[in-house]
Design an enzyme around this catalytic site. Structure first.
Site, PDB file in Angstrom:
ATOM      1  N   TYR A   1     -15.218  16.693 -15.352  1.00  0.00           N
ATOM      2  CA  TYR A   1     -15.725  15.326 -15.227  1.00  0.00           C
ATOM      3  C   TYR A   1     -16.768  15.273 -14.104  1.00  0.00           C
ATOM      4  CZ  TYR A   1     -15.453  10.228 -14.969  1.00  0.00           C
ATOM      5  OH  TYR A   1     -15.748   8.890 -14.970  1.00  0.00           O
TER       6      TYR A   1
ATOM      7  N   ARG B   1       0.842  -1.207   0.000  1.00  0.00           N
ATOM      8  CA  ARG B   1       0.000   0.000   0.000  1.00  0.00           C
ATOM      9  C   ARG B   1       0.874   1.253   0.000  1.00  0.00           C
ATOM     10  NH1 ARG B   1      -2.372  -0.001   4.782  1.00  0.00           N
ATOM     11  NH2 ARG B   1      -1.307   1.862   5.467  1.00  0.00           N
TER      12      ARG B   1
ATOM     13  N   ASP C   1      -6.319  18.569 -14.574  1.00  0.00           N
ATOM     14  CA  ASP C   1      -6.719  17.248 -15.054  1.00  0.00           C
ATOM     15  C   ASP C   1      -6.335  17.189 -16.531  1.00  0.00           C
ATOM     16  OD1 ASP C   1      -8.035  15.035 -16.128  1.00  0.00           O
ATOM     17  OD2 ASP C   1      -9.771  15.229 -14.808  1.00  0.00           O
TER      18      ASP C   1
ATOM     19  N   LYS D   1      -7.918   6.041 -19.378  1.00  0.00           N
ATOM     20  CA  LYS D   1      -8.172   6.606 -20.698  1.00  0.00           C
ATOM     21  C   LYS D   1      -6.929   6.468 -21.603  1.00  0.00           C
ATOM     22  CE  LYS D   1     -11.910   7.521 -18.464  1.00  0.00           C
ATOM     23  NZ  LYS D   1     -12.188   8.813 -17.849  1.00  0.00           N
TER      24      LYS D   1
HETATM   25  C1  LIG Z   1     -12.516   9.312 -16.614  1.00  0.00           C
HETATM   26  C2  LIG Z   1     -12.084  10.620 -16.150  1.00  0.00           C
HETATM   27  C3  LIG Z   1     -11.805  10.859 -14.792  1.00  0.00           C
HETATM   28  C4  LIG Z   1     -11.989   9.803 -13.721  1.00  0.00           C
HETATM   29  O1  LIG Z   1     -11.203   8.696 -13.947  1.00  0.00           O
HETATM   30  P1  LIG Z   1     -11.605   7.201 -13.457  1.00  0.00           P
HETATM   31  O2  LIG Z   1     -10.390   6.415 -13.834  1.00  0.00           O
HETATM   32  O3  LIG Z   1     -12.846   6.809 -14.176  1.00  0.00           O
HETATM   33  O4  LIG Z   1     -11.827   7.282 -11.992  1.00  0.00           O
HETATM   34  C5  LIG Z   1     -11.361  12.115 -14.434  1.00  0.00           C
HETATM   35  N1  LIG Z   1     -11.207  13.089 -15.346  1.00  0.00           N
HETATM   36  C6  LIG Z   1     -11.475  12.909 -16.648  1.00  0.00           C
HETATM   37  C7  LIG Z   1     -11.298  14.034 -17.599  1.00  0.00           C
HETATM   38  C8  LIG Z   1     -11.926  11.681 -17.098  1.00  0.00           C
HETATM   39  O5  LIG Z   1     -12.215  11.493 -18.401  1.00  0.00           O
END
Ligand SMILES: *Cc1c(COP(=O)(O)O)cnc(C)c1O
Length: 394
Positions: A112, A59, A184, A209
């Site tokens: 998001y 962890r 982000d 992604k």
């Molecule tokens: C999918 C996504 C998230 C969250 O990610 P997860 O892996 O689904 O928790 C955050 N920001 C953006 C822009 C995303 O496309």
């Protein structure tokens, strides 16, 4: 990879992050173990005191995960990475690490969905207040700053409209007023946009992604600029427990090797499909950062080295047209998520946001005809052919 800071992203994607690899394996092995042995009590004590490098408990740190964290940090040109169980775990790590009761956050309105919920429903319970604004408007960012503002959180390009915020401009404001800027960077990947170079303090990604790119792992990462911030983030993640598992780190690291080459194709295909949609008689509007019609096209050219694979567009005929399109594509897959090698299409009004009232959807920037495509790396003419025949059914 040592002394690799000067290599290009294509080379770094392939070679970065060997971690602590005593057998010189070309691919860092999967340390599928929860814990690590100490030679003796002194060794244990010295590891816990941080006097000696090594591993204690997965962890806290795991060699397979560390190798991947090093790789992403190199690509973002940051100090170190902290890999998390999901993108939301990464965002949560940033918030828990930096925010105290009574603090104020400025967050992009086009963000998001779960990020909005995390701030407005979860962190609000602990006395953190958030102002959601259009961060593409620099003046609005400046105006939103309060004496207790601690963090500016920007998603660019933002969900779902692909509105773009000027990272360097916002970084200047953040620096002037002494608050942290977190970006982000999920839609761009480190290959197309480097927020730390533009003045941001922290970057996060949903690994789910583009970075993994193969739609088979859920993960997230935070990248920071210095050791102090790394210790703060690592401590927050260690004590909230949302770390990435070794096997998932191995898979994401494998995906990372082709990131640069995949992004090239995402960009080429994205541009062609955006141009096709913009010229199509059944399409009202098309939002893609690589189209001169995009409201922040100039900023996109300045801060991004490619325009990516995400497209939003508005269909004439709203809800009904959207449904017809969804029900008639064959090669494009109907699914949420994005950034994989396969092209995904999604119609929020009839799918993800169908339970919301029309007015609520519209105030969130989701019109009935809005469709989002995550363009994959298939043959672009075949993708256009599929879209064309489905659009013809409307
Ligand atoms: C999918 C996504 C998230 C969250 O990610 P997860 O892996 O689904 O928790 C955050 N920001 C953006 C822009 C995303 O496309």
């Amino acid at each position: 990879m040592e002394n690799s800071r000067d290599y290009s992203d294509a080379t770094k994607s392939v070679h970065a992050g060997v971690g602590m690899n005593e057998h010189l394996a070309v691919v860092p092995p999967i340390y599928q173990t929860s814990t690590f042995k100490f030679h003796d009590s002194d060794h244990g004590a010295s590891l816990f005191a941080g006097k000696e490098k090594g591993f204690i408990y997965s962890r806290m740190l795991n060699p397979t995960v560390l190798a991947f964290e090093d790789a992403v940090a190199e690509l973002e040109r940051g100090h170190k990475g902290i890999a998390c169980a999901s993108g939301m775990a990464a965002t949560h790590t940033i918030f828990t690490a930096l925010l105290d009761q009574g603090d104020h956050v400025i967050c992009s309105k086009a963000v998001y969905g779960p990020t909005t919920t995390l701030l407005s429903e979860i962190f609000s319970k602990f006395g953190v207040e958030t102002t959601f604004i259009d961060t593409s408007d620099i003046a609005a960012v400046k105006e939103a700053v309060k004496p207790n503002t601690k963090l500016i959180y920007v998603e660019t390009p933002g969900n779902p409209t692909l509105v773009i915020s000027d990272i360097a401009g916002i970084a200047e404001i953040a620096c002037d007023v002494g608050v942290k800027l977190a970006v982000d960077n999920t839609f761009m990947s480190p290959v197309l946009q480097k927020p730390l170079d533009l003045g941001a303090d922290i970057v996060m990604h949903s690994l789910t992604k583009f970075i993994n790119g193969h739609a088979d792992v859920v993960g997230g990462v935070v990248v920071v600029k210095d050791e102090r911030m790394y210790q703060i983030m690592r401590r927050a993640l260690n004590h909230t427990g949302g770390m990435l598992a070794p096997f998932d780190a191995f898979l994401v690291h494998r995906g990372l090797k082709t990131l640069a080459i995949r992004m090239k194709t995402h960009c080429l295909n994205g541009q062609k499909i955006a141009e096709f949609l913009e010229a199509h008689p059944k399409v009202n509007w098309t939002s893609y950062p690589g189209l001169p019609s995009h409201p922040q096209y100039e900023i996109a050219k300045k801060q991004m080295s490619g325009f990516g694979g995400m497209i939003a567009f508005g269909l004439k005929g709203g809800l009904e047209s959207g449904k017809i399109l969804m029900d008639n594509v064959h090669l494009l897959q109907l699914a949420v998520s994005l950034g994989g090698v396969e092209t995904l299409i999604q119609h929020p009004a009839s799918m993800t946001h169908a339970i919301m009232k029309k007015e609520a959807r519209e105030s969130a920037g989701i019109s009935d005809g809005l469709v989002r495509i995550s363009v994959g790396i298939e043959d672009v003419d075949e993708l256009i052919q599929d879209l064309k025949q489905a659009l013809d059914m409307i």
